[in-house]
Every structure is written in C-alpha cells, then in structure tokens.
Scaffold this active site. Sequence first.
Site, PDB file in Angstrom:
ATOM      1  N   ARG A 122       5.471 -41.453 -38.325  1.00 42.53           N
ATOM      2  CA  ARG A 122       6.705 -41.892 -38.997  1.00 42.53           C
ATOM      3  C   ARG A 122       7.530 -42.805 -38.098  1.00 42.53           C
ATOM      4  O   ARG A 122       8.061 -43.824 -38.550  1.00 42.53           O
ATOM      5  CB  ARG A 122       7.532 -40.688 -39.450  1.00 42.53           C
ATOM      6  CG  ARG A 122       6.896 -39.937 -40.613  1.00 42.53           C
ATOM      7  CD  ARG A 122       7.665 -38.680 -40.956  1.00 42.53           C
ATOM      8  NE  ARG A 122       7.684 -37.801 -39.791  1.00 42.53           N
ATOM      9  CZ  ARG A 122       8.669 -36.990 -39.466  1.00 42.53           C
ATOM     10  NH1 ARG A 122       9.761 -36.911 -40.210  1.00 42.53           N
ATOM     11  NH2 ARG A 122       8.600 -36.215 -38.414  1.00 42.53           N
ATOM     12  N   ASN A 150       7.133 -36.991 -44.184  1.00 42.51           N
ATOM     13  CA  ASN A 150       5.989 -36.083 -44.231  1.00 42.51           C
ATOM     14  C   ASN A 150       5.960 -35.379 -45.581  1.00 42.51           C
ATOM     15  O   ASN A 150       7.002 -34.936 -46.073  1.00 42.51           O
ATOM     16  CB  ASN A 150       6.082 -35.028 -43.132  1.00 42.51           C
ATOM     17  CG  ASN A 150       5.739 -35.558 -41.763  1.00 42.51           C
ATOM     18  OD1 ASN A 150       5.112 -36.606 -41.620  1.00 42.51           O
ATOM     19  ND2 ASN A 150       6.152 -34.838 -40.739  1.00 42.51           N
TER      20      ASN A 150
END
Length: 88
Positions: free
Chosen positions: A18, A36
């Site tokens: 990320r 996520n």
Amino acid sequence: MARMVALVKGRVQGVGYRAFAQQKALELGLSGYAENLPDGRVEVVAEGPREVLELFLHHLRQGPRLARVEGVEVSWGEETGLKGFHTY
C-alpha cells in the site's frame, strides 16, 4: 480523466504494497487510495489521465521488492473527484 479500480492478489499484504502504491501514485500526480481487503487482496483505486493510470498499473503489477503479485483484476470508469492518495 478516468478512474481505475485494481484488485491485486498474491503476497501483497504486510510487505509494504500500500505504501508503494501511494508513493507511485503521488509521483504520478494521481488521486485515490489503497486498502487491504479481508480476503488478502489489496484494492487500489486511482483517478487521473488514462495514460498515466496505465503507467501506474504497470507499477502495480510489479509491486515492491518483498511483494509477489500473482494477478491484477482491473476495471475502468469515470472519475469521481477523489483528492489526495490515502492508505487504509
């Protein structure tokens, strides 16, 4: 301007994916987020010029050094006006 939603599967959680996506998006001037998902995938939503999103997608398919991207499912749409690039 376009919107891209990429669902990235593989070893992409707990490996800096990320943060990697955020860094690349900010370098390219894109807006959106990376999050996520409970099933182990990462959802990346980005908005900007289509050709820049295509370049971003190339980076997403590579991932950071510790990741192992096994596949990316992509869908396209019209931008919605997201601002900044965030991780969740």
